[in-house]
Design an enzyme around this catalytic site. Structure first.
Site, PDB file in Angstrom:
ATOM      1  N   ASN A  44      -0.679  -8.751  18.237  1.00  0.00           N
ATOM      2  CA  ASN A  44      -0.518  -7.871  19.394  1.00  0.00           C
ATOM      3  C   ASN A  44      -1.561  -8.284  20.438  1.00  0.00           C
ATOM      4  O   ASN A  44      -2.365  -9.198  20.213  1.00  0.00           O
ATOM      5  CB  ASN A  44      -0.594  -6.393  19.010  1.00  0.00           C
ATOM      6  CG  ASN A  44      -1.954  -5.980  18.450  1.00  0.00           C
ATOM      7  OD1 ASN A  44      -2.992  -6.588  18.757  1.00  0.00           O
ATOM      8  ND2 ASN A  44      -1.964  -4.947  17.629  1.00  0.00           N
ATOM      9  N   ASN A 104       6.123  -3.963   4.378  1.00  0.00           N
ATOM     10  CA  ASN A 104       6.873  -3.457   5.535  1.00  0.00           C
ATOM     11  C   ASN A 104       7.682  -4.561   6.196  1.00  0.00           C
ATOM     12  O   ASN A 104       8.871  -4.394   6.503  1.00  0.00           O
ATOM     13  CB  ASN A 104       5.914  -2.863   6.567  1.00  0.00           C
ATOM     14  CG  ASN A 104       5.285  -1.553   6.132  1.00  0.00           C
ATOM     15  OD1 ASN A 104       5.718  -0.938   5.165  1.00  0.00           O
ATOM     16  ND2 ASN A 104       4.251  -1.138   6.843  1.00  0.00           N
ATOM     17  N   ASP A 146       0.953   4.729   1.875  1.00  0.00           N
ATOM     18  CA  ASP A 146       0.375   5.349   3.059  1.00  0.00           C
ATOM     19  C   ASP A 146       0.223   6.851   2.845  1.00  0.00           C
ATOM     20  O   ASP A 146       1.200   7.550   2.573  1.00  0.00           O
ATOM     21  CB  ASP A 146       1.277   5.121   4.279  1.00  0.00           C
ATOM     22  CG  ASP A 146       1.289   3.672   4.735  1.00  0.00           C
ATOM     23  OD1 ASP A 146       0.420   2.900   4.282  1.00  0.00           O
ATOM     24  OD2 ASP A 146       2.167   3.317   5.548  1.00  0.00           O
ATOM     25  N   ASN A 185       0.840  -1.196   0.000  1.00  0.00           N
ATOM     26  CA  ASN A 185       0.000   0.000   0.000  1.00  0.00           C
ATOM     27  C   ASN A 185       0.872   1.241   0.000  1.00  0.00           C
ATOM     28  O   ASN A 185       2.016   1.204   0.458  1.00  0.00           O
ATOM     29  CB  ASN A 185      -0.876   0.062   1.261  1.00  0.00           C
ATOM     30  CG  ASN A 185      -1.718  -1.170   1.460  1.00  0.00           C
ATOM     31  OD1 ASN A 185      -2.275  -1.715   0.509  1.00  0.00           O
ATOM     32  ND2 ASN A 185      -1.810  -1.615   2.694  1.00  0.00           N
ATOM     33  N   LYS A 196       1.385  -4.062   5.262  1.00  0.00           N
ATOM     34  CA  LYS A 196       2.017  -4.882   6.291  1.00  0.00           C
ATOM     35  C   LYS A 196       3.022  -5.860   5.702  1.00  0.00           C
ATOM     36  O   LYS A 196       4.104  -6.068   6.254  1.00  0.00           O
ATOM     37  CB  LYS A 196       0.950  -5.627   7.096  1.00  0.00           C
ATOM     38  CG  LYS A 196      -0.048  -4.707   7.805  1.00  0.00           C
ATOM     39  CD  LYS A 196      -0.841  -5.439   8.834  1.00  0.00           C
ATOM     40  CE  LYS A 196      -0.011  -5.790  10.032  1.00  0.00           C
ATOM     41  NZ  LYS A 196       0.513  -4.632  10.752  1.00  0.00           N
ATOM     42  N   ASP A 247       5.087  -4.437  12.222  1.00  0.00           N
ATOM     43  CA  ASP A 247       5.664  -5.041  11.019  1.00  0.00           C
ATOM     44  C   ASP A 247       7.170  -5.201  11.161  1.00  0.00           C
ATOM     45  O   ASP A 247       7.755  -6.194  10.699  1.00  0.00           O
ATOM     46  CB  ASP A 247       5.357  -4.177   9.796  1.00  0.00           C
ATOM     47  CG  ASP A 247       3.872  -3.953   9.597  1.00  0.00           C
ATOM     48  OD1 ASP A 247       3.078  -4.817  10.013  1.00  0.00           O
ATOM     49  OD2 ASP A 247       3.498  -2.911   9.024  1.00  0.00           O
ATOM     50  N   ARG A 261       6.124  -2.965  26.857  1.00  0.00           N
ATOM     51  CA  ARG A 261       6.243  -4.072  27.814  1.00  0.00           C
ATOM     52  C   ARG A 261       6.954  -5.275  27.201  1.00  0.00           C
ATOM     53  O   ARG A 261       7.187  -6.272  27.888  1.00  0.00           O
ATOM     54  CB  ARG A 261       4.858  -4.476  28.321  1.00  0.00           C
ATOM     55  CG  ARG A 261       4.218  -3.438  29.216  1.00  0.00           C
ATOM     56  CD  ARG A 261       2.695  -3.432  29.119  1.00  0.00           C
ATOM     57  NE  ARG A 261       2.114  -4.759  29.262  1.00  0.00           N
ATOM     58  CZ  ARG A 261       1.008  -5.133  28.613  1.00  0.00           C
ATOM     59  NH1 ARG A 261       0.398  -4.310  27.767  1.00  0.00           N
ATOM     60  NH2 ARG A 261       0.518  -6.342  28.793  1.00  0.00           N
TER      61      ARG A 261
END
Length: 302
Positions: free
Chosen positions: A185, A44, A14, A12, A41, A249, A220
């Site tokens: 995630n 990347n 952006d 893509n 994604k 990514d 974290r």
């Protein structure tokens, strides 16, 4: 060129507007800045893997417009094999509309464009490249049939498969056992498993047949879950974030490169954490992705 990481990729462009905070419904706001940058994604993650030392090949379908050519030019500069990238004549390339807020967070709307036309037949035509790779990766931005075909070929040839399940979407039962490494995630993990916490969700997906699950947790760090093994929690890095575009990514592509280099899990995850943290230090996805030497120097300095 022999490749060790193959990406079934979305590409893509952006279109990024910077505004103070999320828009309310019906609201118009003047942007403080605007960028047109490479994204998607799959692309990347492929670039992240290449910058971490992997020899990378793409399977993708792109537009016949200027945005499609932008992808081919980018991959050539990154030394990525694009022989299995198809162009849809007269078709619009994939485009992502991105709003970036003052705190570095973002919202994204993706139009897949020509990428939606990637089929299992296109993937099967790249069997030779898939069969000699060490890692085959994909995300949920490409058609599911293409990912299934790639992972079936990979499994038949003993090649490790890695799925970044983003954007999160329900996946068929047939796919789970074909996934050697899943990299959601925290939000994606909880949605996919329909579970209240990370450990319950991870166990649920492992029971569906996933070989290993790595959940990314931002500053974290990340956690690795495998059947019959204690979870491995790897601490992250607190950064002054410029923006988070492409951080996930970068993590996935770096992890793919590390696994292709047969790094042990603790090193692979530490390296992926560091690359993702460094990627938050500049605007955009590709522009912010660090080189292998940068990650190495940063880890050694810490």
């Amino acid at each position: 060129m022999a490749v060790d990481v193959v990406c079934v990729a979305s590409w893509n462009v952006d279109l990024i507007a910077h505004i103070p905070q999320p828009l309310e419904r019906g609201q118009t706001r003047m942007a403080q800045a605007f960028d047109r940058l490479p994204g998607g994604k799959g692309s990347n993650a492929a670039i992240a893997a290449a910058r971490q030392g992997a020899q990378v090949g793409l399977i993708a379908r792109i537009g016949g417009d200027d945005f499609g050519q932008m992808g081919l030019d980018l991959w050539a500069r990154e030394s990525i094999d694009s022989q299995h990238v198809l162009r849809g004549a007269g078709e619009t390339n994939g485009t992502a509309l991105i709003l970036v807020y003052e705190d570095g967070d973002n919202s994204i709307a993706v139009y897949p464009g020509a990428g939606a036309g990637l089929t299992a037949a296109h993937v099967q035509a790249a069997t030779g490249m898939l069969a000699q790779a060490r890692v085959v990766m994909a995300s949920c931005e490409v058609p599911l049939a293409a990912t299934l075909a790639a992972f079936e070929i990979a499994r038949a040839h003993g090649v490790l498969t890695l799925l970044n399940p983003a954007p999160a979407t329900p996946l068929p039962d047939a796919l789970w056992p074909l996934v050697d490494v899943l990299t959601p995630n925290e939000g994606e993990l909880l949605m996919l498993a329909d579970a209240p916490d990370i450990e319950t969700a991870a166990l649920c997906l492992l029971q569906r047949g996933v070989g290993a699950l790595v959940v990314t947790l931002g500053e974290r760090g990340c956690a690795l879950f495998r059947p019959d093994a204690a979870p491995l929690w790897v601490p992250g890095h607190a950064m002054q974030v410029v923006d988070t575009i492409g951080a996930g990514d970068t993590f996935t592509g770096t992890l793919a490169a590390q696994l292709a280099q047969q790094s042990p899990w603790p090193q692979a995850l530490r390296w992926a954490n560091a690359a993702a943290a460094l990627s938050t230090q500049a605007q955009g996805a590709v522009t912010a992705m660090p080189a292998r030497s940068q990650v190495q120097a940063w880890l050694h300095s810490g």
